[in-house]
Enzyme design. Structure first.
Site, PDB file in Angstrom:
ATOM      1  N   ILE A  76       0.820  -1.215   0.000  1.00 26.93           N
ATOM      2  CA  ILE A  76       0.000   0.000   0.000  1.00 26.93           C
ATOM      3  C   ILE A  76       0.854   1.266   0.000  1.00 26.93           C
ATOM      4  O   ILE A  76       0.384   2.336  -0.385  1.00 26.93           O
ATOM      5  CB  ILE A  76      -0.996   0.021   1.184  1.00 26.93           C
ATOM      6  CG1 ILE A  76      -0.275   0.066   2.533  1.00 26.93           C
ATOM      7  CG2 ILE A  76      -1.920  -1.175   1.119  1.00 26.93           C
ATOM      8  CD1 ILE A  76      -1.214   0.259   3.713  1.00 26.93           C
ATOM      9  N   GLU A  77       2.110   1.149   0.420  1.00 32.84           N
ATOM     10  CA  GLU A  77       2.985   2.319   0.450  1.00 32.84           C
ATOM     11  C   GLU A  77       3.556   2.655  -0.925  1.00 32.84           C
ATOM     12  O   GLU A  77       3.540   3.806  -1.355  1.00 32.84           O
ATOM     13  CB  GLU A  77       4.138   2.095   1.443  1.00 32.84           C
ATOM     14  CG  GLU A  77       3.733   2.188   2.898  1.00 32.84           C
ATOM     15  CD  GLU A  77       3.533   3.629   3.349  1.00 32.84           C
ATOM     16  OE1 GLU A  77       3.815   4.547   2.569  1.00 32.84           O
ATOM     17  OE2 GLU A  77       3.089   3.828   4.487  1.00 32.84           O
TER      18      GLU A  77
END
Length: 441
Positions: A143-144
């Site tokens: 998700i980063e």
């Protein structure tokens, strides 16, 4: 309607559409609407992911047909409960919406990330295991950064784990004009594991620790205070006091963990991965450019960038570690002095590409020569290697491991490589302990 009004209207429509792609909207049964910012790793398209050199070079279309499959809340609850982790993973309207996003419009990106995870998960897991952390935290980079070492956020966070400069430096990552270790997969994973361990020690709840990774320790402490300083607070008890982005961050992490485990049940076909060539490290004695190295070591500048993403300007400063394909390490050692002696400005990419092409053509021609020529060629190589070895100090030498030492730092100080240290000392992995004797010569 005049032309100016039409253009303005079109701009507003386009902006609204773009904004809609960057947020997730949840409508509760009560009719209340809540909007969440998507983490930046969810905004990277499949096309952008496939521009990454490692993905382009090592990923291919998977076998099978991608399709969309329906699923109920009860099925999602059952699947989430079967993920073996100590991190709480509840299903609610927000988590469900993030799962829907990954399993529908982001199917192509998920396919690429599943392929790329073959490169990075072993690095993540090794670092997390050293700190005794849940291995599911390896899905935070999904998700980063969508598993891209080159990723940079709008706020200036960089690398797979998206460290800001101040946090990165606090955890030992060097950032200067030439070097950005936030982009180094190994060093940044070590720093991330250390940081996450500290966050969990601080808050005692993995939901809050993960949220703090997004908004910082101060943001979580303020949310707990606004919620009345509840003893034993967790993410969901302070949820309404958190920034909008952070409220969606933990559900996004839960959804990423879910989809990386249950992609098959959603008809997602992973990209097939051929692992990159084996690599090893050397310590450079003088500042050197990628172009200088590529011109002598049967490797391209693009390959050097891919396996050394921490060097911002294609320059390796003196006394820094350089990663090379294993087959190029001997070339570097044998020609090190001549590589340093090259004029960096005279080595062009086109000449490097020609040199690589010439080497390929030469190799093809040599494959067709008689076996005697192959024997002679091998003998010459062995003679060079023997002569080089004879010129090196033959006495055995050991060092004592100090607190904070790693195989990489010991190799750097003693002009050798991590692979050679492992071989000389029969070490598997990277685990060493203070007081241990390590042979370096």
């Amino acid at each position: 309607m005049d032309k100016k009004t039409i253009i303005t209207s079109l701009f507003i429509v386009a902006a609204s559409y773009s904004d809609a792609q960057n947020v997730i909207t949840v409508v509760e049964d009560s009719g209340k609407t809540e909007v969440f910012d998507m983490p930046e790793g969810m905004l990277i398209s499949e096309e952008e992911l496939m521009q990454d050199y490692t993905n382009t070079t090592n990923l291919s279309e998977g076998t099978g047909t991608s399709r969309t499959l329906s699923y109920s809340d009860s099925i999602l609850v059952s699947r989430l409960s079967r993920i073996p982790t100590t991190i709480e993973m509840p299903l609610n309207d927000v988590t469900r919406k993030f799962i829907d996003t990954y399993s529908t419009r982001m199917k192509g990106s998920v396919s690429v990330m599943l392929g790329a995870s073959n490169f990075y998960n072993p690095i993540f897991e090794e670092a997390l295991e050293r700190y005794g952390l849940p291995l599911e935290l390896k899905y935070l980079p999904v998700i980063e950064s969508a598993l891209r070492p080159s990723a940079t956020s709008r706020a200036g966070a960089a690398g797979l784990w998206q460290f800001m400069i101040t946090t990165g430096k606090r955890y030992g990552l060097e950032v200067n004009t030439l070097v950005d270790e936030r982009r180094d997969p190994i060093k940044s994973s070590e720093a991330a594991a250390h940081y996450l361990s500290d966050l969990y020690d601080m808050f005692g709840d993995w939901g809050l620790a993960i949220a703090a990774y997004n908004c910082g320790e101060g943001g979580i402490q303020k949310a707990i205070a606004r919620a009345g300083n509840q003893e034993g607070a967790d993410f969901w008890t302070v949820y309404n006091k958190l920034p909008r982005e952070t409220r969606g961050y933990v559900p996004a992490f839960i959804a990423a963990t879910y989809i990386m485990n249950y992609y098959c049940d959603h008809g997602i076909v992973p990209r097939e991965a051929s692992l990159p060539l084996e690599s090893d490290t050397v310590v450079v004695q003088k500042e050197v450019t990628f172009a200088q190295i590529a011109s002598k070591c049967h490797v391209t500048v693009e390959e050097l960038r891919a396996i050394n993403p921490q060097y911002r300007k294609d320059i390796v400063p003196a006394d820094y570690v350089l990663r090379l394909p294993a087959a190029s390490v001997e070339d570097f050692i044998l020609q090190e002095d001549s590589i340093y002696g090259l004029n960096p400005n005279s080595v062009s990419l086109s000449s490097i590409r020609r040199a690589v092409t010439d080497d390929v053509e030469t190799a093809k021609a040599e494959e067709n020569t008689a076996s005697q020529n192959r024997y002679s060629r091998s003998s010459r190589r062995n003679t060079r290697s023997t002569r080089n070895t004879r010129n090196r100090r033959q006495t055995s030498q050991s060092v004592t491991v100090k607190s904070g030492d790693t195989l990489s730092s010991i190799a750097k100080r003693n002009g050798t490589t991590v692979a050679k240290l492992r071989q000389k000392n029969n070490i598997k992995g990277d685990m060493i302990r203070p007081g241990q004797k390590v042979r370096v010569k």
